[in-house]
Design a protein around this motif. Structure first.
Motif, PDB file in Angstrom:
ATOM      1  N   PRO A  77       0.830  -1.214   0.000  1.00  0.00           N
ATOM      2  CA  PRO A  77       0.000   0.000   0.000  1.00  0.00           C
ATOM      3  C   PRO A  77       0.861   1.259   0.000  1.00  0.00           C
ATOM      4  O   PRO A  77       1.994   1.256   0.495  1.00  0.00           O
ATOM      5  N   TRP A  78       0.309   2.319  -0.559  1.00  0.00           N
ATOM      6  CA  TRP A  78       0.952   3.629  -0.484  1.00  0.00           C
ATOM      7  C   TRP A  78       0.902   4.106   0.967  1.00  0.00           C
ATOM      8  O   TRP A  78       0.155   3.584   1.792  1.00  0.00           O
ATOM      9  N   THR A  79       1.698   5.109   1.295  1.00  0.00           N
ATOM     10  CA  THR A  79       1.842   5.526   2.687  1.00  0.00           C
ATOM     11  C   THR A  79       0.521   5.969   3.316  1.00  0.00           C
ATOM     12  O   THR A  79       0.301   5.742   4.512  1.00  0.00           O
ATOM     13  N   ASP A  80      -0.370   6.566   2.517  1.00  0.00           N
ATOM     14  CA  ASP A  80      -1.654   6.989   3.101  1.00  0.00           C
ATOM     15  C   ASP A  80      -2.493   5.775   3.498  1.00  0.00           C
ATOM     16  O   ASP A  80      -3.141   5.751   4.548  1.00  0.00           O
ATOM     17  N   MET A  81      -2.439   4.733   2.676  1.00  0.00           N
ATOM     18  CA  MET A  81      -3.186   3.521   2.977  1.00  0.00           C
ATOM     19  C   MET A  81      -2.554   2.747   4.130  1.00  0.00           C
ATOM     20  O   MET A  81      -3.270   2.109   4.925  1.00  0.00           O
ATOM     21  N   SER A 112      12.106  -7.284  -6.869  1.00  0.00           N
ATOM     22  CA  SER A 112      12.617  -6.744  -8.129  1.00  0.00           C
ATOM     23  C   SER A 112      13.742  -5.743  -7.936  1.00  0.00           C
ATOM     24  O   SER A 112      14.493  -5.467  -8.868  1.00  0.00           O
ATOM     25  N   TYR A 113      13.885  -5.203  -6.707  1.00  0.00           N
ATOM     26  CA  TYR A 113      14.803  -4.084  -6.484  1.00  0.00           C
ATOM     27  C   TYR A 113      15.143  -4.040  -4.998  1.00  0.00           C
ATOM     28  O   TYR A 113      14.249  -4.140  -4.151  1.00  0.00           O
ATOM     29  N   GLU A 114      16.428  -3.877  -4.700  1.00  0.00           N
ATOM     30  CA  GLU A 114      16.858  -3.891  -3.297  1.00  0.00           C
ATOM     31  C   GLU A 114      16.172  -2.812  -2.463  1.00  0.00           C
ATOM     32  O   GLU A 114      15.961  -2.991  -1.245  1.00  0.00           O
ATOM     33  N   MET A 115      15.821  -1.702  -3.085  1.00  0.00           N
ATOM     34  CA  MET A 115      15.227  -0.600  -2.328  1.00  0.00           C
ATOM     35  C   MET A 115      13.773  -0.866  -1.947  1.00  0.00           C
ATOM     36  O   MET A 115      13.125  -0.012  -1.342  1.00  0.00           O
ATOM     37  N   CYS A 116      13.255  -2.024  -2.294  1.00  0.00           N
ATOM     38  CA  CYS A 116      11.900  -2.401  -1.891  1.00  0.00           C
ATOM     39  C   CYS A 116      11.880  -3.318  -0.665  1.00  0.00           C
ATOM     40  O   CYS A 116      10.810  -3.790  -0.259  1.00  0.00           O
ATOM     41  N   ALA A 526      11.055   3.366   7.932  1.00  0.00           N
ATOM     42  CA  ALA A 526      11.470   3.145   6.542  1.00  0.00           C
ATOM     43  C   ALA A 526      10.386   2.413   5.764  1.00  0.00           C
ATOM     44  O   ALA A 526       9.901   1.358   6.195  1.00  0.00           O
ATOM     45  N   VAL A 527       9.989   2.962   4.646  1.00  0.00           N
ATOM     46  CA  VAL A 527       9.053   2.328   3.721  1.00  0.00           C
ATOM     47  C   VAL A 527       9.098   3.126   2.424  1.00  0.00           C
ATOM     48  O   VAL A 527       9.471   4.308   2.427  1.00  0.00           O
ATOM     49  N   MET A 528       8.790   2.484   1.313  1.00  0.00           N
ATOM     50  CA  MET A 528       8.823   3.125  -0.004  1.00  0.00           C
ATOM     51  C   MET A 528      10.164   3.823  -0.274  1.00  0.00           C
ATOM     52  O   MET A 528      10.235   4.939  -0.775  1.00  0.00           O
ATOM     53  N   ASP A 529      11.249   3.110   0.027  1.00  0.00           N
ATOM     54  CA  ASP A 529      12.578   3.705  -0.120  1.00  0.00           C
ATOM     55  C   ASP A 529      12.974   3.942  -1.566  1.00  0.00           C
ATOM     56  O   ASP A 529      13.911   4.699  -1.837  1.00  0.00           O
ATOM     57  N   PHE A 534      10.449   9.650   0.214  1.00  0.00           N
ATOM     58  CA  PHE A 534      10.347   8.917   1.475  1.00  0.00           C
ATOM     59  C   PHE A 534      11.687   8.360   1.961  1.00  0.00           C
ATOM     60  O   PHE A 534      11.796   7.946   3.113  1.00  0.00           O
ATOM     61  N   PHE A 535      12.682   8.340   1.090  1.00  0.00           N
ATOM     62  CA  PHE A 535      13.946   7.705   1.463  1.00  0.00           C
ATOM     63  C   PHE A 535      14.763   8.583   2.401  1.00  0.00           C
ATOM     64  O   PHE A 535      14.893   9.786   2.200  1.00  0.00           O
ATOM     65  N   SER A 536      15.312   7.949   3.419  1.00  0.00           N
ATOM     66  CA  SER A 536      16.198   8.639   4.352  1.00  0.00           C
ATOM     67  C   SER A 536      17.425   7.765   4.596  1.00  0.00           C
ATOM     68  O   SER A 536      17.326   6.731   5.265  1.00  0.00           O
ATOM     69  N   LEU A 537      18.570   8.163   4.058  1.00  0.00           N
ATOM     70  CA  LEU A 537      19.792   7.404   4.316  1.00  0.00           C
ATOM     71  C   LEU A 537      20.157   7.469   5.793  1.00  0.00           C
ATOM     72  O   LEU A 537      20.634   6.477   6.364  1.00  0.00           O
ATOM     73  N   GLU A 538      19.904   8.585   6.429  1.00  0.00           N
ATOM     74  CA  GLU A 538      20.265   8.718   7.844  1.00  0.00           C
ATOM     75  C   GLU A 538      19.517   7.711   8.705  1.00  0.00           C
ATOM     76  O   GLU A 538      20.065   7.194   9.687  1.00  0.00           O
ATOM     77  N   ARG A 539      18.281   7.398   8.336  1.00  0.00           N
ATOM     78  CA  ARG A 539      17.523   6.389   9.079  1.00  0.00           C
ATOM     79  C   ARG A 539      18.255   5.042   9.052  1.00  0.00           C
ATOM     80  O   ARG A 539      18.332   4.341  10.064  1.00  0.00           O
ATOM     81  N   TYR A 540      18.793   4.713   7.891  1.00  0.00           N
ATOM     82  CA  TYR A 540      19.541   3.461   7.775  1.00  0.00           C
ATOM     83  C   TYR A 540      20.905   3.552   8.448  1.00  0.00           C
ATOM     84  O   TYR A 540      21.369   2.581   9.062  1.00  0.00           O
ATOM     85  N   MET A 541      21.547   4.694   8.356  1.00  0.00           N
ATOM     86  CA  MET A 541      22.846   4.850   9.014  1.00  0.00           C
ATOM     87  C   MET A 541      22.701   4.704  10.522  1.00  0.00           C
ATOM     88  O   MET A 541      23.566   4.109  11.187  1.00  0.00           O
ATOM     89  N   GLU A 542      21.628   5.225  11.087  1.00  0.00           N
ATOM     90  CA  GLU A 542      21.366   5.048  12.519  1.00  0.00           C
ATOM     91  C   GLU A 542      21.195   3.571  12.858  1.00  0.00           C
ATOM     92  O   GLU A 542      21.718   3.088  13.871  1.00  0.00           O
ATOM     93  N   ALA A 543      20.466   2.851  12.010  1.00  0.00           N
ATOM     94  CA  ALA A 543      20.264   1.423  12.245  1.00  0.00           C
ATOM     95  C   ALA A 543      21.576   0.655  12.125  1.00  0.00           C
ATOM     96  O   ALA A 543      21.859  -0.259  12.921  1.00  0.00           O
TER      97      ALA A 543
END
Length: 617
Positions: A77-81, A112-116, A526-529, A534-543
């Protein structure tokens, strides 16, 4: 669909409710009382992207052709859903039957894609499934992963019960039949997985365990389940022409990314571009006969009313019957105002007569991928085209009425220098001059050139899988340099986000130690990267920091020739020695001829011989 009243009111508040209601023309409905296996066919991106994916459309018809098996579609689903589902307490449901994801027997998700990857976790979470495979019991669905990223699925191995490596038609049928038998006998997850692992192309990650050296590299991937193969080979559909084609695809209510009839004409690519994972991982080269494709086109157009036929492959110009097929389709469908397009044309396979055929019904632009601006770098990556061929090709296109050209390049390639970037700008200028060299009576409209530059990401099963990726800072500097060089009238420059490409590189060659960081990033939002907003590299760097992971270890480090890769136990059927030879040739600036003209012993010689006999018999 069995939604509660409050949820139905909330549905009207989302951006595109039609993404979630189902009921489209050609969607498959079955009597639930006659269904033995309920299969959720999932795609870890939006409805519009997933409905345009060829693999999903193929498997939808393949699975639903099985008696007693019902494939129902589920998209992220999209972020609103996502917010609506969480607030309402409703689970993620299928489009056809409105079944919660947790009620299915099998949940198959295309990677299909790592960013999913964050979307995978969102779908499992919203569908009320335990996200970690080790937490699932006999009453939970079996979660299967397939698609392009299964060349190296290790970063998400903890979330899946099994993966299908390679092509899915045959093995998916086998898994459905195997599941049905186990279900009748009283389902045991452990017993099912043990037997599934015996099927060619099926990888059960819990049966294997990576063992690490003190420096963080992998010593070995140990087999922990008796009877599991030490190396899992990808599945190959050898008789491609005889395999099921798309005949009656679901017709969406809303516009999708590719709103057209897409027909697969060829699998694999003979060219061997050294950065291209699909070109190697989808070998051997196999073709569908022209009459098979035309029959599929008639069926799809009759079932949908589409006004465009797209002939899909990695290199459509290398299809041996391209002139016959395109000409036949144009003649047959032009009266219905149905156009024909070839989205994967190589520059050196483009002919003026072919261009004229493609322009007969609808005037469109053409897309080419030179990939590099200098001849030296094109030789490094094995892009066997010259500057003269490029200019001659665009002149033919301009003379046929084309005035819009898209050019795809890649920056950050191994051995790249700033002079190579200058070459991109020089090529664009030469193309612009070529347009105005065509007599006015042959030119149409005003010239528009779109230049797109992606960032090189080293991928498994390629000659460049040992390479280091440029840092985010270096990629950014190159992008801005090229941006300044391409401030030319009539030229538009697009480039891919370097931070996104960095995370893609981390995941593309990552191992199982990344799973806790992925899970933490998801829980932190993190979702819809794959979507820039919606993408935040800092969110992943923190993780990564919280999990003690250095992402540069995966993205920006050159691998030694003898290093054990995280995917060492997964056989893409292309020999590692062959890939290493190709890497050496890259650094020597030596090109390799396409494999259909000269075999280079990549590891698929026997199967290629069989494929050739089937095409030419």
């Amino acid at each position: 669909m069995p939604f509660n009243a409050d949820f139905e009111q909330s549905l009207m508040k989302v951006e595109k409710p039609a993404r979630y209601v189902g009921g489209e023309l050609n969607s498959v409905m079955k009597d639930p009382g006659e269904v033995e296996v309920n299969f959720a066919l999932g795609f870890a991106d939006t409805y519009e992207v997933g409905m345009s994916h060829l693999g999903i459309n193929i498997l939808y018809e393949v699975i639903n052709a099985l008696p007693g098996v019902w494939a129902q579609r589920v998209f992220c689903p999209w972020t609103d859903m996502i917010s609506v589902l969480r607030e309402s307490g409703e689970p993620l449901r299928s489009l056809e039957g409105g079944m919660p994801l947790c009620d299915f027997d099998i949940v198959g998700i295309n990677l299909s894609y790592e960013m999913c990857y964050s979307n995978v976790l969102a779908m499992l979470d919203l569908g009320r499934l335990p996200m970690l495979a080790r937490d699932r019991g006999d009453g939970d669905p079996v979660v299967i992963g397939g698609g392009a990223c299964t060349v190296n699925p290790e970063p998400v191995a903890d979330f899946f019960d099994l993966f299908v490596l390679g092509e899915g038609e045959e093995v998916t049928r086998e898994l459905c039949l195997l599941f049905a038998r186990h279900k009748k006998e009283g389902f045991s997850r452990a017993a099912f997985l043990r037997e599934a692992a015996k099927l060619e192309g099926v990888y059960v990650p819990s049966f294997y365990e990576p063992v690490y050296n003190t420096d963080g590299t992998i010593r070995e991937v140990a087999v922990r389940q008796e009877g599991a193969p030490p190396v899992v080979k990808k599945r190959i559909v050898e008789n491609f022409d005889a395999e099921q084609t798309i005949k009656k695809p679901v017709l969406p209510y809303i516009n999708t990314v590719h709103d057209r009839c897409t027909l697969e004409i060829m699998r694999g690519c003979p060219r061997g571009c050294r950065f291209c994972q699909a070109g190697f991982a989808m070998r051997p080269v196999r073709e569908r006969r022209a009459d098979t494709v035309r029959a599929a086109a008639r069926s799809v157009i009759a079932a949908t009313g589409y006004d465009e036929i797209s002939l899909s492959s990695l290199s459509s110009g290398d299809y041996s019957q391209v002139d016959e097929l395109v000409g036949g389709l144009v003649r047959e469908f032009s009266d219905q105002r149905v156009s024909v397009s070839l989205p994967s044309l190589r520059i050196d396979s483009f002919e003026k007569d072919l261009a004229a055929e493609l322009q007969r019904v609808r005037k469109t632009g053409l897309t080419f991928a030179p990939e590099a601006g200098s001849q030296r770098l094109r030789d490094v990556i094995n892009k066997n085209i010259s500057q003269d061929e490029i200019i001659a090709t665009v002149v033919r296109a301009f003379e046929s009425g084309v005035s819009s050209v898209k050019l795809y390049f890649m920056i950050g390639l191994p051995t790249e220098t700033m002079e190579d970037l200058d070459g991109i700008a020089d090529m664009v200028k030469s193309i612009r001059e070529a347009f105005y060299s065509v007599p006015k009576e042959k030119r149409r409209g005003f010239l528009n050139i779109t230049v797109s530059a992606s960032c090189f990401v080293p991928k498994a099963c390629t000659p460049f899988m040992w390479e280091a990726q440029d840092t985010v800072e270096t990629l950014g500097q190159k992008q801005q340099y090229l941006r300044g060089k391409l401030k030319i009238k009539g030229v538009k420059f697009n480039y891919h986000d370097a931070a996104t490409s960095f995370l893609e590189a981390v995941l593309a060659r990552g191992d199982r130690r990344l799973a806790p960081a992925l899970l933490m990033a998801y829980r932190n939002g993190a979702v819809m990267d794959a979507w820039y907003e919606f993408f935040s590299l800092e969110r992943y760097m923190e993780a990564f920091r919280a999990c003690g992971i250095d992402p540069a270890f995966y993205a920006n480090r050159e691998r030694a020739a003898g290093e054990v890769m995280p995917f060492e136990h997964l056989d893409c059927r292309i020999g590692k020695a062959f890939l290493r030879r190709e890497r050496d040739r890259a650094y020597e600036g030596v090109t390799t001829q396409e494999c259909r003209k000269q075999c280079h012993a990549c590891g698929l010689q026997d199967i290629c011989g069989l494929a050739k006999k089937q095409v030419n018999r």
